[in-house]
Design a protein around this motif. Structure first.
Motif, PDB file in Angstrom:
ATOM      1  N   LYS A  50       2.708   5.888  -3.197  1.00 53.30           N
ATOM      2  CA  LYS A  50       3.784   6.636  -3.866  1.00 53.30           C
ATOM      3  C   LYS A  50       3.493   6.752  -5.357  1.00 53.30           C
ATOM      4  O   LYS A  50       3.653   7.806  -5.959  1.00 53.30           O
ATOM      5  N   ARG A  51       3.083   5.637  -5.946  1.00 53.50           N
ATOM      6  CA  ARG A  51       2.855   5.600  -7.394  1.00 53.50           C
ATOM      7  C   ARG A  51       1.665   6.462  -7.799  1.00 53.50           C
ATOM      8  O   ARG A  51       1.707   7.151  -8.812  1.00 53.50           O
ATOM      9  N   ILE A  52       0.610   6.438  -7.001  1.00 60.69           N
ATOM     10  CA  ILE A  52      -0.575   7.248  -7.296  1.00 60.69           C
ATOM     11  C   ILE A  52      -0.231   8.735  -7.160  1.00 60.69           C
ATOM     12  O   ILE A  52      -0.592   9.556  -8.003  1.00 60.69           O
ATOM     13  N   THR A  53       0.501   9.083  -6.109  1.00 60.57           N
ATOM     14  CA  THR A  53       0.911  10.476  -5.901  1.00 60.57           C
ATOM     15  C   THR A  53       1.709  10.976  -7.097  1.00 60.57           C
ATOM     16  O   THR A  53       1.454  12.068  -7.617  1.00 60.57           O
ATOM     17  N   ARG A  54       2.662  10.167  -7.547  1.00 60.50           N
ATOM     18  CA  ARG A  54       3.480  10.558  -8.702  1.00 60.50           C
ATOM     19  C   ARG A  54       2.623  10.638  -9.973  1.00 60.50           C
ATOM     20  O   ARG A  54       2.785  11.556 -10.768  1.00 60.50           O
ATOM     21  N   SER A  55       1.703   9.702 -10.138  1.00 62.56           N
ATOM     22  CA  SER A  55       0.874   9.734 -11.348  1.00 62.56           C
ATOM     23  C   SER A  55      -0.021  10.973 -11.354  1.00 62.56           C
ATOM     24  O   SER A  55      -0.285  11.547 -12.405  1.00 62.56           O
ATOM     25  N   LYS A  56      -0.459  11.422 -10.171  1.00 64.71           N
ATOM     26  CA  LYS A  56      -1.262  12.642 -10.099  1.00 64.71           C
ATOM     27  C   LYS A  56      -0.446  13.842 -10.581  1.00 64.71           C
ATOM     28  O   LYS A  56      -0.949  14.683 -11.320  1.00 64.71           O
ATOM     29  N   GLN A  57       0.822  13.902 -10.190  1.00 62.38           N
ATOM     30  CA  GLN A  57       1.688  14.993 -10.658  1.00 62.38           C
ATOM     31  C   GLN A  57       1.830  14.930 -12.177  1.00 62.38           C
ATOM     32  O   GLN A  57       1.745  15.959 -12.854  1.00 62.38           O
ATOM     33  N   LEU A  58       2.062  13.734 -12.696  1.00 64.63           N
ATOM     34  CA  LEU A  58       2.246  13.585 -14.141  1.00 64.63           C
ATOM     35  C   LEU A  58       0.967  13.920 -14.902  1.00 64.63           C
ATOM     36  O   LEU A  58       1.023  14.508 -15.981  1.00 64.63           O
ATOM     37  N   LEU A  59      -0.176  13.552 -14.346  1.00 65.84           N
ATOM     38  CA  LEU A  59      -1.452  13.877 -14.994  1.00 65.84           C
ATOM     39  C   LEU A  59      -1.658  15.385 -15.056  1.00 65.84           C
ATOM     40  O   LEU A  59      -2.178  15.914 -16.036  1.00 65.84           O
ATOM     41  N   MET A  96      -6.310   1.053  -9.805  1.00 63.54           N
ATOM     42  CA  MET A  96      -5.790   1.477  -8.506  1.00 63.54           C
ATOM     43  C   MET A  96      -6.079   2.959  -8.256  1.00 63.54           C
ATOM     44  O   MET A  96      -6.390   3.356  -7.143  1.00 63.54           O
ATOM     45  N   PHE A  97      -5.991   3.750  -9.305  1.00 65.88           N
ATOM     46  CA  PHE A  97      -6.246   5.183  -9.185  1.00 65.88           C
ATOM     47  C   PHE A  97      -7.676   5.422  -8.735  1.00 65.88           C
ATOM     48  O   PHE A  97      -7.934   6.195  -7.814  1.00 65.88           O
ATOM     49  N   ARG A  98      -8.606   4.717  -9.373  1.00 61.83           N
ATOM     50  CA  ARG A  98     -10.020   4.865  -9.026  1.00 61.83           C
ATOM     51  C   ARG A  98     -10.255   4.429  -7.579  1.00 61.83           C
ATOM     52  O   ARG A  98     -11.013   5.055  -6.841  1.00 61.83           O
ATOM     53  N   LYS A  99      -9.599   3.353  -7.173  1.00 59.46           N
ATOM     54  CA  LYS A  99      -9.743   2.839  -5.816  1.00 59.46           C
ATOM     55  C   LYS A  99      -9.271   3.871  -4.786  1.00 59.46           C
ATOM     56  O   LYS A  99      -9.923   4.096  -3.768  1.00 59.46           O
ATOM     57  N   VAL A 100      -8.139   4.517  -5.079  1.00 58.07           N
ATOM     58  CA  VAL A 100      -7.551   5.468  -4.137  1.00 58.07           C
ATOM     59  C   VAL A 100      -8.200   6.851  -4.237  1.00 58.07           C
ATOM     60  O   VAL A 100      -8.520   7.481  -3.240  1.00 58.07           O
ATOM     61  N   GLU A 101      -8.412   7.332  -5.461  1.00 58.93           N
ATOM     62  CA  GLU A 101      -8.861   8.711  -5.684  1.00 58.93           C
ATOM     63  C   GLU A 101     -10.364   8.849  -5.909  1.00 58.93           C
ATOM     64  O   GLU A 101     -10.899   9.944  -5.872  1.00 58.93           O
ATOM     65  N   GLY A 102     -11.026   7.750  -6.239  1.00 61.89           N
ATOM     66  CA  GLY A 102     -12.451   7.809  -6.489  1.00 61.89           C
ATOM     67  C   GLY A 102     -12.815   8.329  -7.878  1.00 61.89           C
ATOM     68  O   GLY A 102     -13.978   8.626  -8.148  1.00 61.89           O
ATOM     69  N   SER A 103     -11.809   8.481  -8.730  1.00 61.35           N
ATOM     70  CA  SER A 103     -12.074   8.872 -10.116  1.00 61.35           C
ATOM     71  C   SER A 103     -11.008   8.246 -11.011  1.00 61.35           C
ATOM     72  O   SER A 103      -9.976   7.801 -10.516  1.00 61.35           O
ATOM     73  N   SER A 104     -11.261   8.252 -12.299  1.00 58.74           N
ATOM     74  CA  SER A 104     -10.269   7.693 -13.216  1.00 58.74           C
ATOM     75  C   SER A 104      -9.164   8.725 -13.450  1.00 58.74           C
ATOM     76  O   SER A 104      -9.373   9.921 -13.212  1.00 58.74           O
ATOM     77  N   PRO A 105      -7.994   8.277 -13.915  1.00 61.47           N
ATOM     78  CA  PRO A 105      -6.925   9.234 -14.229  1.00 61.47           C
ATOM     79  C   PRO A 105      -7.376  10.307 -15.221  1.00 61.47           C
ATOM     80  O   PRO A 105      -7.047  11.481 -15.069  1.00 61.47           O
ATOM     81  N   ARG A 106      -8.157   9.902 -16.208  1.00 63.63           N
ATOM     82  CA  ARG A 106      -8.624  10.879 -17.216  1.00 63.63           C
ATOM     83  C   ARG A 106      -9.536  11.931 -16.587  1.00 63.63           C
ATOM     84  O   ARG A 106      -9.432  13.119 -16.887  1.00 63.63           O
ATOM     85  N   ASN A 118       0.823  -1.215   0.000  1.00 66.55           N
ATOM     86  CA  ASN A 118       0.000   0.000   0.000  1.00 66.55           C
ATOM     87  C   ASN A 118       0.855   1.263   0.000  1.00 66.55           C
ATOM     88  O   ASN A 118       0.467   2.276  -0.577  1.00 66.55           O
ATOM     89  N   TYR A 119       2.009   1.189   0.643  1.00 62.16           N
ATOM     90  CA  TYR A 119       2.935   2.318   0.621  1.00 62.16           C
ATOM     91  C   TYR A 119       3.384   2.593  -0.816  1.00 62.16           C
ATOM     92  O   TYR A 119       3.385   3.734  -1.282  1.00 62.16           O
ATOM     93  N   LEU A 120       3.742   1.510  -1.525  1.00 62.05           N
ATOM     94  CA  LEU A 120       4.159   1.631  -2.924  1.00 62.05           C
ATOM     95  C   LEU A 120       3.038   2.186  -3.799  1.00 62.05           C
ATOM     96  O   LEU A 120       3.261   3.080  -4.616  1.00 62.05           O
ATOM     97  N   ILE A 121       1.851   1.652  -3.616  1.00 62.23           N
ATOM     98  CA  ILE A 121       0.705   2.118  -4.401  1.00 62.23           C
ATOM     99  C   ILE A 121       0.491   3.614  -4.166  1.00 62.23           C
ATOM    100  O   ILE A 121       0.298   4.385  -5.103  1.00 62.23           O
TER     101      ILE A 121
END
Length: 110
Positions: A58-67, A92-102, A53-56
């Motif tokens: 980190k990865r979601i946080t970074r993907s949010k910056q990239l998005l 995973m993004f939807r699970k954590v953020e409640g929305s899709s990356p797009r 979950n720590y890795l997920i």
């Protein structure tokens, strides 16, 4: 600071630096000479989350910056943050953020 905490700090900073790579518990336990079951238990006790979950996170946080700040595709972002394809990242993004990356990107681009 006791030895366990020092080892855990090393594990955590390794995860912080290498989260975009494929990380397997067996490899981590070999790299740091710590039993993987012990390592996962102590990590969770210390940081309040599992290694996975720590890795997920980190990865979601970074993907949010990239998005927000790049024009990379969701597929490219998935690869860049170590989540492989767009499907896994989106799930995973939807699970954590409640929305899709797009959807997330669209919200920030308005």
């Amino acid at each position: 600071m006791n030895r366990k905490r020092v080892e855990l700090l090393e594990v955590k900073s390794y995860l912080d630096e290498h989260y975009m790579e494929k990380i397997v518990l067996d490899d981590l336990s070999e790299r740091f000479f710590i039993n993987k079951f012990y390592m996962t238990r102590i990590f969770k006790e210390t940081y309040g989350v599992t290694i996975n979950n720590y890795l997920i996170s980190k990865r979601i946080t970074r993907s949010k910056q990239l998005l927000r700040f790049t024009d990379m595709t969701v597929d490219e972002i998935g690869n860049a943050v170590g989540m492989g394809d767009a499907n896994y990242l989106s799930r995973m993004f939807r699970k954590v953020e409640g929305s899709s990356p797009r959807e997330y990107r669209k919200k920030w681009r308005m």
